[in-house]
Design a protein around this motif. Sequence first.
Motif, PDB file in Angstrom:
ATOM      1  N   THR A  21     -82.678 -31.146   4.935  1.00 15.18           N
ATOM      2  CA  THR A  21     -84.051 -30.843   5.350  1.00 15.18           C
ATOM      3  C   THR A  21     -84.976 -31.072   4.162  1.00 15.18           C
ATOM      4  O   THR A  21     -84.659 -30.659   3.042  1.00 15.18           O
ATOM      5  N   VAL A  22     -86.084 -31.715   4.420  1.00 18.81           N
ATOM      6  CA  VAL A  22     -87.070 -31.999   3.377  1.00 18.81           C
ATOM      7  C   VAL A  22     -88.356 -31.259   3.712  1.00 18.81           C
ATOM      8  O   VAL A  22     -88.866 -31.357   4.839  1.00 18.81           O
ATOM      9  N   SER A  23     -88.885 -30.516   2.744  1.00 15.73           N
ATOM     10  CA  SER A  23     -90.171 -29.843   2.912  1.00 15.73           C
ATOM     11  C   SER A  23     -91.284 -30.755   2.407  1.00 15.73           C
ATOM     12  O   SER A  23     -91.109 -31.486   1.425  1.00 15.73           O
ATOM     13  N   ILE A  24     -92.428 -30.708   3.094  1.00 15.03           N
ATOM     14  CA  ILE A  24     -93.550 -31.582   2.731  1.00 15.03           C
ATOM     15  C   ILE A  24     -94.845 -30.938   3.195  1.00 15.03           C
ATOM     16  O   ILE A  24     -94.856 -30.131   4.134  1.00 15.03           O
ATOM     17  N   GLU A  65     -93.862 -36.896   8.761  1.00 17.43           N
ATOM     18  CA  GLU A  65     -92.516 -37.276   9.196  1.00 17.43           C
ATOM     19  C   GLU A  65     -92.235 -38.746   8.903  1.00 17.43           C
ATOM     20  O   GLU A  65     -91.150 -39.100   8.422  1.00 17.43           O
ATOM     21  N   ASP A  66     -93.190 -39.602   9.188  1.00  9.39           N
ATOM     22  CA  ASP A  66     -92.999 -41.023   8.911  1.00  9.39           C
ATOM     23  C   ASP A  66     -92.804 -41.272   7.421  1.00  9.39           C
ATOM     24  O   ASP A  66     -92.007 -42.134   7.022  1.00  9.39           O
ATOM     25  N   LEU A  67     -93.542 -40.505   6.599  1.00 11.20           N
ATOM     26  CA  LEU A  67     -93.448 -40.673   5.155  1.00 11.20           C
ATOM     27  C   LEU A  67     -92.049 -40.319   4.657  1.00 11.20           C
ATOM     28  O   LEU A  67     -91.441 -41.067   3.888  1.00 11.20           O
ATOM     29  N   ASN A 103     -84.168 -34.051   8.402  1.00 17.37           N
ATOM     30  CA  ASN A 103     -85.059 -33.137   9.115  1.00 17.37           C
ATOM     31  C   ASN A 103     -86.280 -32.885   8.238  1.00 17.37           C
ATOM     32  O   ASN A 103     -86.178 -32.817   7.006  1.00 17.37           O
ATOM     33  N   VAL A 104     -87.433 -32.723   8.874  1.00 19.34           N
ATOM     34  CA  VAL A 104     -88.683 -32.576   8.134  1.00 19.34           C
ATOM     35  C   VAL A 104     -89.345 -31.257   8.514  1.00 19.34           C
ATOM     36  O   VAL A 104     -89.617 -31.011   9.696  1.00 19.34           O
ATOM     37  N   ASP A 105     -89.604 -30.412   7.500  1.00 19.00           N
ATOM     38  CA  ASP A 105     -90.351 -29.172   7.701  1.00 19.00           C
ATOM     39  C   ASP A 105     -91.697 -29.296   6.993  1.00 19.00           C
ATOM     40  O   ASP A 105     -91.730 -29.582   5.784  1.00 19.00           O
ATOM     41  N   GLN A 106     -92.777 -29.096   7.739  1.00 19.18           N
ATOM     42  CA  GLN A 106     -94.113 -29.229   7.177  1.00 19.18           C
ATOM     43  C   GLN A 106     -94.724 -27.852   6.884  1.00 19.18           C
ATOM     44  O   GLN A 106     -94.560 -26.924   7.674  1.00 19.18           O
ATOM     45  N   TYR A 107     -95.425 -27.762   5.763  1.00 21.49           N
ATOM     46  CA  TYR A 107     -96.055 -26.507   5.339  1.00 21.49           C
ATOM     47  C   TYR A 107     -97.508 -26.787   4.985  1.00 21.49           C
ATOM     48  O   TYR A 107     -97.867 -27.905   4.610  1.00 21.49           O
ATOM     49  N   ASP A 108     -98.331 -25.738   5.076  1.00 22.69           N
ATOM     50  CA  ASP A 108     -99.764 -25.951   4.870  1.00 22.69           C
ATOM     51  C   ASP A 108    -100.229 -25.739   3.439  1.00 22.69           C
ATOM     52  O   ASP A 108    -101.433 -25.697   3.175  1.00 22.69           O
ATOM     53  N   ASP A 150     -83.641 -28.796   1.294  1.00 22.32           N
ATOM     54  CA  ASP A 150     -82.763 -29.359   0.270  1.00 22.32           C
ATOM     55  C   ASP A 150     -83.537 -30.184  -0.752  1.00 22.32           C
ATOM     56  O   ASP A 150     -83.036 -30.463  -1.847  1.00 22.32           O
ATOM     57  N   ALA A 151     -84.732 -30.588  -0.385  1.00 22.15           N
ATOM     58  CA  ALA A 151     -85.588 -31.366  -1.279  1.00 22.15           C
ATOM     59  C   ALA A 151     -87.037 -31.129  -0.873  1.00 22.15           C
ATOM     60  O   ALA A 151     -87.338 -30.834   0.287  1.00 22.15           O
ATOM     61  N   ALA A 152     -87.935 -31.251  -1.845  1.00 24.84           N
ATOM     62  CA  ALA A 152     -89.374 -31.154  -1.592  1.00 24.84           C
ATOM     63  C   ALA A 152     -89.997 -32.505  -1.886  1.00 24.84           C
ATOM     64  O   ALA A 152     -89.804 -33.069  -2.967  1.00 24.84           O
ATOM     65  N   ALA A 153     -90.741 -33.039  -0.916  1.00 24.87           N
ATOM     66  CA  ALA A 153     -91.416 -34.327  -1.084  1.00 24.87           C
ATOM     67  C   ALA A 153     -92.877 -34.082  -1.441  1.00 24.87           C
ATOM     68  O   ALA A 153     -93.581 -33.358  -0.730  1.00 24.87           O
TER      69      ALA A 153
END
Length: 277
Positions: A149-152, A159-161, A170-175, A190-193
């Motif tokens: 899972t990648v946080s962004i 998600e496309d990025l 998997n993509v988790d988005q935060y504000d 597992d990683a932060a983009a």
Amino acid sequence: MLNTLTRLGTAASICCLAASAVHADKLQDVLDRGHLIAGTGSTNAPWHFKDANNDLVGFDVDMLRLIAKGLFDDPDAIEFVNQSGDARVPNLVTDKVDVTCQFMTVTAGRAQQVEFTIPYYREGVGLMLLADGDYADYDALKAAGSDITVSILQNVYAEDLVHAALPEANVDQYDSVDLIYQALNSGRADAAATDQSSLSWFMKQNPDRYVNSGYGWGPQSYSCAVKPGDQRWLNFVNAILHEAMTGVEFDSYAASFDEWFGVALDPPQIGFPVEYK
């Protein structure tokens, strides 16, 4: 007769505009004034922000101080104009500032409104990992496929990025940026983009806790900008930036790069100019 007068009027207007362009000399105006007026921000580390002493610091600020030093042999001969991102172009074209350095991405649309200098930084997206986490680098992340899972930061393109680099993740988005780092710290990601510059800055503030995955994508150029129409001023600012990255001011540029991004740059190769190879 009217057509003749119209043509004469148009010709006169063109002549006046041409004369104005000929007499435009921002470089001489700045030298006569005795200090540089520079536009930048104040809220985005490591580019431009207030430190514990309430002084304006950052990589953009250092670039502007190099321009002031080139003008007056004094990096403090500068007046900073604190501006929002949407004021960068208007403040240039209305002569409120002489130059803007404010992590400004070069785009075709903006290049129709201002004149960009040579790039002084190449931005991109990076992946930050925990130093003691389950994945050592980008190759390990990619091999894990949909198990990671990648946080962004929340964005319509988020998600496309991420999937441009890790198609199955998997993509988790935060504000907020803080929340994407918290997700990594807590094991929810597992990683932060994030921007490579932000990643480098955060790692420098937290040594030994994080590692860079070693992979970056989505390149974009950051350049300073000046008002169109004065080639001499553009040439001067370009000369300052070029020699900061490749010549007499390299030590200053490298020290700034290390301070804000935690990266030690190799000195320019002596001999044939490397930028022409």
